[in-house]
Design a protein around this motif. Sequence first.
Motif, PDB file in Angstrom:
ATOM      1  N   LYS A   1      50.881  70.050 -14.746  1.00  0.00           N
ATOM      2  CA  LYS A   1      50.337  68.751 -14.134  1.00  0.00           C
ATOM      3  C   LYS A   1      48.872  69.096 -14.822  1.00  0.00           C
ATOM      4  N   SER A   2      48.371  70.072 -15.395  1.00  0.00           N
ATOM      5  CA  SER A   2      46.952  70.177 -15.698  1.00  0.00           C
ATOM      6  C   SER A   2      46.686  70.464 -17.126  1.00  0.00           C
ATOM      7  N   ASP A   3      47.598  70.709 -17.987  1.00  0.00           N
ATOM      8  CA  ASP A   3      47.524  70.979 -19.452  1.00  0.00           C
ATOM      9  C   ASP A   3      47.202  69.491 -19.916  1.00  0.00           C
ATOM     10  N   PRO A   4      45.936  69.646 -20.642  1.00  0.00           N
ATOM     11  CA  PRO A   4      45.483  68.245 -21.314  1.00  0.00           C
ATOM     12  C   PRO A   4      46.365  67.882 -22.649  1.00  0.00           C
ATOM     13  N   LEU A   5      46.935  68.947 -23.145  1.00  0.00           N
ATOM     14  CA  LEU A   5      47.710  68.693 -24.465  1.00  0.00           C
ATOM     15  C   LEU A   5      49.009  68.088 -23.847  1.00  0.00           C
ATOM     16  N   VAL A   6      49.671  68.404 -22.787  1.00  0.00           N
ATOM     17  CA  VAL A   6      50.897  67.855 -22.257  1.00  0.00           C
ATOM     18  C   VAL A   6      50.813  66.441 -21.733  1.00  0.00           C
TER      19      VAL A   6
ATOM     20  N   ALA B   1      42.264  62.152 -29.135  1.00  0.00           N
ATOM     21  CA  ALA B   1      42.202  61.865 -27.637  1.00  0.00           C
ATOM     22  C   ALA B   1      41.625  63.127 -27.048  1.00  0.00           C
ATOM     23  N   LEU B   2      42.127  64.417 -27.384  1.00  0.00           N
ATOM     24  CA  LEU B   2      41.499  65.675 -26.905  1.00  0.00           C
ATOM     25  C   LEU B   2      40.096  65.667 -27.054  1.00  0.00           C
ATOM     26  N   ALA B   3      39.681  65.397 -28.193  1.00  0.00           N
ATOM     27  CA  ALA B   3      38.220  65.442 -28.563  1.00  0.00           C
ATOM     28  C   ALA B   3      37.383  64.699 -27.637  1.00  0.00           C
ATOM     29  N   GLU B   4      38.042  63.399 -27.473  1.00  0.00           N
ATOM     30  CA  GLU B   4      37.343  62.270 -26.436  1.00  0.00           C
ATOM     31  C   GLU B   4      37.069  63.018 -25.191  1.00  0.00           C
ATOM     32  N   ARG B   5      38.311  63.399 -24.680  1.00  0.00           N
ATOM     33  CA  ARG B   5      38.491  63.889 -23.358  1.00  0.00           C
ATOM     34  C   ARG B   5      37.298  65.202 -23.155  1.00  0.00           C
ATOM     35  N   ARG B   6      37.259  65.878 -24.110  1.00  0.00           N
ATOM     36  CA  ARG B   6      36.139  66.906 -24.029  1.00  0.00           C
ATOM     37  C   ARG B   6      34.696  66.539 -24.092  1.00  0.00           C
TER      38      ARG B   6
END
Length: 273
Positions: A76-81, A246-251
């Motif tokens: 539920k929490s892993d941003p990669l998933v 997407a991970l970079a934008e999320r950070r």
Amino acid sequence: MTGTGSAERILAILDVFTEDHLEWTTEELMARLGYSRPTLYRYLKALREAGFLTSLPGAGFTLGPRVVELDYLLRKSDPLVSTGQKHLEALIDAYPCSALLVRWYGAKLLCVASESSTPNPLSSYARGRAMPLARGAISRAIMAWLPRRQLEPLILANLDEMKQMGLGSTLDEVLEAMRLVRRAGAAVAHGEVTPGVIGTAAPVFDAGQSPIAAVTVTIAGREVTPETLNSIERDVKTRAAAITKALAERRVEARESAGDFAPIEFELERKSS
């Protein structure tokens, strides 16, 4: 359970559980870890009360239900998933394949999410099962982007098996093979992990441009033409790049929301990059 030493010794108990050794008796644990009986009993009691271990009368210890609960929370929490899920679904819509997200941590490769569009998925490594370092596209898609000081010990530790895979018989030859993967932007392997299956993988990066995961497609060799394989390689690279972005934008969004109270992981990330 206080103090770093105690914490490390407790975690060492959990580390002995492997696919080949799923149950341990107290005698086996004492022999393996070198703990005294009172110390071991104290640690086992704490782990059992927390749900990390379970046991039945007259039987050994196995992993407990808390591990399952944490796995659910991780999903539920892993941003990669959460970020990668739609990309896995797009890949299986495009090809009769399995699509996987494989995370790199320590010196291990672990599938954290997978989807399949075939009735009998051909991947040998389901979610949670550690993958080999010396074989397969996933391994090379990660290792090829590691800094040399980190890569060389891994190659030397796995050189015999890498030699069998045709990657080279010396450190320099394997380094050259990794350089070629890096130049291509993805790795392709034919039947190295699962017979008859072609794997294609590309890396996902963190903010410091270190590989943290790989996007992978595994497909039966009979389903693949040279044109199909080129298409898969292109799509895997595109999907991996999209997840990285997407991970970079999320950070960035998380940092802006946190303001002066940025979480500690941001500081750790800055120091490691």
